[in-house]
Design a protein around this motif. Structure first.
Motif, PDB file in Angstrom:
ATOM      1  N   TYR A   1     -46.442 -25.101  20.683  1.00 33.35           N
ATOM      2  CA  TYR A   1     -47.288 -24.363  19.651  1.00 33.35           C
ATOM      3  C   TYR A   1     -47.814 -23.113  19.461  1.00 33.35           C
ATOM      4  N   ALA A   2     -48.751 -23.460  20.267  1.00 27.65           N
ATOM      5  CA  ALA A   2     -49.890 -22.621  20.614  1.00 27.65           C
ATOM      6  C   ALA A   2     -48.858 -20.925  21.755  1.00 27.65           C
ATOM      7  N   ASN A   3     -48.433 -22.276  22.260  1.00 29.66           N
ATOM      8  CA  ASN A   3     -47.454 -20.719  23.092  1.00 29.66           C
ATOM      9  C   ASN A   3     -48.383 -19.730  24.260  1.00 29.66           C
ATOM     10  N   LEU A   4     -49.255 -20.474  24.142  1.00 30.98           N
ATOM     11  CA  LEU A   4     -50.423 -19.263  26.032  1.00 30.98           C
ATOM     12  C   LEU A   4     -49.546 -19.838  26.864  1.00 30.98           C
TER      13      LEU A   4
ATOM     14  N   TYR B   1     -34.918 -19.587   3.802  1.00 22.84           N
ATOM     15  CA  TYR B   1     -35.925 -18.588   3.331  1.00 22.84           C
ATOM     16  C   TYR B   1     -36.733 -18.671   5.394  1.00 22.84           C
ATOM     17  N   PRO B   2     -35.484 -18.512   6.310  1.00 19.50           N
ATOM     18  CA  PRO B   2     -36.253 -18.075   7.570  1.00 19.50           C
ATOM     19  C   PRO B   2     -37.418 -16.934   7.219  1.00 19.50           C
ATOM     20  N   LEU B   3     -38.059 -17.587   8.685  1.00 19.17           N
ATOM     21  CA  LEU B   3     -38.970 -17.009   8.830  1.00 19.17           C
ATOM     22  C   LEU B   3     -39.525 -16.238  10.110  1.00 19.17           C
ATOM     23  N   ASN B   4     -39.609 -15.667  11.406  1.00 18.63           N
ATOM     24  CA  ASN B   4     -39.817 -15.240  12.562  1.00 18.63           C
ATOM     25  C   ASN B   4     -41.316 -15.577  12.755  1.00 18.63           C
ATOM     26  N   ILE B   5     -41.700 -17.121  13.266  1.00 16.35           N
ATOM     27  CA  ILE B   5     -42.729 -17.037  13.712  1.00 16.35           C
ATOM     28  C   ILE B   5     -43.029 -17.505  14.899  1.00 16.35           C
TER      29      ILE B   5
ATOM     30  N   GLY C   1     -41.609 -15.583  16.993  1.00 13.21           N
ATOM     31  CA  GLY C   1     -40.551 -15.908  17.549  1.00 13.21           C
ATOM     32  C   GLY C   1     -39.711 -16.922  18.614  1.00 13.21           C
ATOM     33  N   LYS C   2     -40.359 -17.958  17.753  1.00 16.22           N
ATOM     34  CA  LYS C   2     -39.898 -19.220  17.589  1.00 16.22           C
ATOM     35  C   LYS C   2     -38.252 -19.504  16.842  1.00 16.22           C
ATOM     36  N   PRO C   3     -37.628 -19.915  17.803  1.00 18.71           N
ATOM     37  CA  PRO C   3     -36.482 -20.445  16.624  1.00 18.71           C
ATOM     38  C   PRO C   3     -36.358 -21.197  15.144  1.00 18.71           C
ATOM     39  N   PHE C   4     -35.379 -21.178  14.332  1.00 19.96           N
ATOM     40  CA  PHE C   4     -35.567 -21.394  12.923  1.00 19.96           C
ATOM     41  C   PHE C   4     -35.788 -23.315  12.816  1.00 19.96           C
ATOM     42  N   PHE C   5     -34.666 -23.631  13.518  1.00 18.68           N
ATOM     43  CA  PHE C   5     -34.718 -24.803  13.711  1.00 18.68           C
ATOM     44  C   PHE C   5     -35.668 -25.307  15.140  1.00 18.68           C
ATOM     45  N   ASN C   6     -36.507 -25.640  14.475  1.00 19.40           N
ATOM     46  CA  ASN C   6     -37.527 -25.846  14.754  1.00 19.40           C
ATOM     47  C   ASN C   6     -38.102 -27.215  14.959  1.00 19.40           C
TER      48      ASN C   6
END
Lengths: 398, 178
Positions: free
Chosen positions: A273-276, B83-87, B89-94
């Motif tokens: 999650y932190a992706n460091l 409501y897909p949000l880019n967090i 750069g992680k995939p939406f289906f996370n």
């Protein structure tokens, strides 16, 4: 003094049992073949050796943990099985001898042991106060002094009670266990940093010690279950270790399957999650190429399958299911350590070598040979333990 | 006196051993609608009464699976469809990030299933019970042990049950009316 509980079983592994010799023979042949591997491919040899060494050492440390937990909680449930982990723990002092190849292979295994590499690397320079060859060697000695001393003391006290029948020894066992638990907690954590985490010296995970404890403790219960079934198949302890004790071990295996998944996932999730970059890279290598098959295999076969199979109460004492699950857990435990250590050597994918298996068989033969050698010298259960009667009377409640 | 329906026959015993013995006898005679009451859990009473394994586990499992699937479905709808949000750069289906919520909802619904399933299986909540009409039944929370065979049992016959309890040495017997 209350009456001594009556035990109908034979509590003595027969003195002329050839089992230790056979196991030592297998072990020595395995190690000799591995020694040939050293001349064929030294890097491969040391990595394979490290994987097998941590595999068995982790199980031995976990068994001392179990004995200490049992003493400090004044438990009754596990008195009949306690001699088995005590015996594993008592061998830890001698087992230190098998840590020597790791010290010899320090330049093959650990990048940080090359002084020129450290000088050229800012991060490694910062860590050099801890990661340097002399301190590494001192730490190894320290770990095995602690483990060997505590393991031997607890075993010795238990044997003394067999001979003298002095119940006061129970409190001595608690007095040893209480300060030794934090010592063990710290030493297993730092040992796992040294052996496995520092293989990739840029990487760090503060959970790695707990993670190593979790995988070791889960597989320790698999070893216990298989050991008890092995003894019972050979006619020992058949009436002493009953359904309820098998159920308890099944419940432990189930509990630590969940604990393992929790710890392993918590470590992964925070880093993911932190992706460091400095943290993520370690998982990046282990989720790429064919390494990802082991990673997903661990999720499915080390947690999901054992969890679902052992969820039902009836199946926690089903001997067939427990046997299969224990074997599966041990295979996955080996693969997990392999998956932690080996990508350092072959980043591109899984590359099994025959040395992986010869070191596993070699060290395994010695490990269990030492176990049975000591196990046959004394009774298989702490005969005069004050809580033995209560343990034997325990019945499985529907 | 107004006509009231017979609920069952209640017998009082002085110790748990007697209660276990009478339970075994009642089971042997083929009664299945009866229950025992004691101030504390008696070891082995469930075996003596030949109680079946509780179905609660299956209710909990059902709720757990519902929580597991429900959580995944909810997050899939919210962060992939609605409501897909880019967090970062992680995939939406996370999936890894969804594990904690899935875990929590599985536990939450399992816990609800346990508590409310237990209420359901016990027939709770209810306002009153015919046994509370009996003054001496209060001792079931103190030092007496009771057994009651219900009149709805197919083998129930007032005289036979009264004899059964009398011969078993009950210290007190009473017919319970609704």
């Amino acid at each position: 003094m209350s009456h001594q509980p009556t035990i109908t079983d034979n509590l003595q592994l027969s003195a002329d049992s050839k089992l230790p010799q056979i196991l030592f023979g297998i072990g020595i042949i395995g190690l000799l073949i591995s020694a040939y591997g050293y001349f064929a491919d030294a890097n491969q040899f040391f990595f394979s050796y490290l994987v097998s060494f941590t595999f068995f050492t982790g199980i031995a440390i976990a068994s001392v943990f179990m004995v200490m937990f049992h003493h400090i909680t004044k438990s009754k449930w596990g008195v009949v099985i306690r001699r088995i982990p005590e015996t594993f723990g008592a061998n830890l002092g001698v087992w230190a001898f098998f840590a020597i190849p790791i010290l010899l292979g320090i330049h093959n295994l650990y990048h940080w042991s090359h002084e020129d590499a450290v000088a050229a690397d800012k991060i490694l320079k910062g860590k050099s106060a801890y990661l340097n060859t002399p301190f590494f060697i001192i730490r190894q000695i320290l770990y095995f002094v602690i483990w060997g001393f505590v393991g031997h003391k607890l075993y010795k006290a238990s044997i003394d009670m067999d001979i003298t029948g002095d119940w006061g020894i129970s409190s001595l066992m608690r007095r040893i266990s209480a300060p030794a638990i934090p010592l063990f907690g710290l030493s297993i954590a730092f040992a796992s940093f040294d052996w496995l985490m520092s293989l990739d010296p840029h990487w760090f995970s503060t959970m790695f010690g707990v993670y190593f404890f979790a995988i070791s403790f889960q597989s320790f219960w698999a070893v216990m279950i298989l050991m008890v079934f092995f003894l019972q198949r050979n006619g020992y302890l058949k009436n002493t270790i009953g359904k309820v004790h098998v159920y308890d071990m099944g419940a432990w295996l189930f509990a630590f399957t969940v604990f393992y998944a929790y710890i392993a996932f918590a470590q992964f999730l925070l880093i993911y999650y932190a992706n460091l970059p400095e943290e993520t890279l370690w998982f990046y290598h282990r989720l790429e190429g064919s390494w990802k098959f082991i990673a997903y295999g661990l999720l499915l076969l080390r947690f999901t399958l054992p969890f679902l199979v052992l969820l039902n109460r009836e199946q926690k004492h089903d001997r067939k299911i427990l046997t299969y699950v224990s074997i599966l857990v041990l295979i996955m435990h080996f693969l997990e350590i392999y998956w932690i250590a080996m990508p350092t050597l072959s980043a591109h994918g899984i590359h099994f070598s025959w040395i992986d298996f010869s070191t596993l068989i070699g060290l395994g033969g010695i490990f269990f040979g030492m176990f049975f050698q000591r196990f046959k010298q004394n009774s298989m259960i702490p005969e005069k333990d004050p809580k033995l009667g209560a343990c034997l009377e325990k019945s499985y409640h529907q | 006196m107004e006509q009231r329906n017979l609920y069952g026959i209640l017998a009082e015993f002085d110790n748990p051993k007697e209660l276990i013995d009478i339970s075994k006898e009642v089971v042997e005679l083929g009664y299945d609608k009866f229950d025992t009451y004691s101030p504390f859990p008696i070891h082995g009473i469930d075996k003596a009464m030949k109680l079946k394994k509780s179905k609660l586990g299956w209710i909990v499992l059902g709720h757990g699976i519902l929580g597991f699937c429900g959580a995944l479905a909810m997050m899939y709808f919210m962060s992939v469809i609605d409501y897909p949000l880019n967090i970062g750069g992680k995939p939406f289906f996370n999936v890894p990030a969804w594990v904690p919520v899935t875990f929590e909802l599985t536990i939450l619904l399992s816990a609800f299933g346990t508590v409310f399933g237990m209420f359901f299986l016990n027939g709770l909540p209810r306002f009153n019970h015919p046994l509370f009409n009996i003054e001496r039944f209060k001792n079931s929370t103190d030092d007496k042990f009771f057994i009651c065979i219900e009149a709805s049992d197919s083998k129930f016959h007032t005289d036979i049950v009264l004899d059964l309890f009398k011969n078993a040495g009950a210290s007190y017997i009473e017919e319970v009316y609704e």
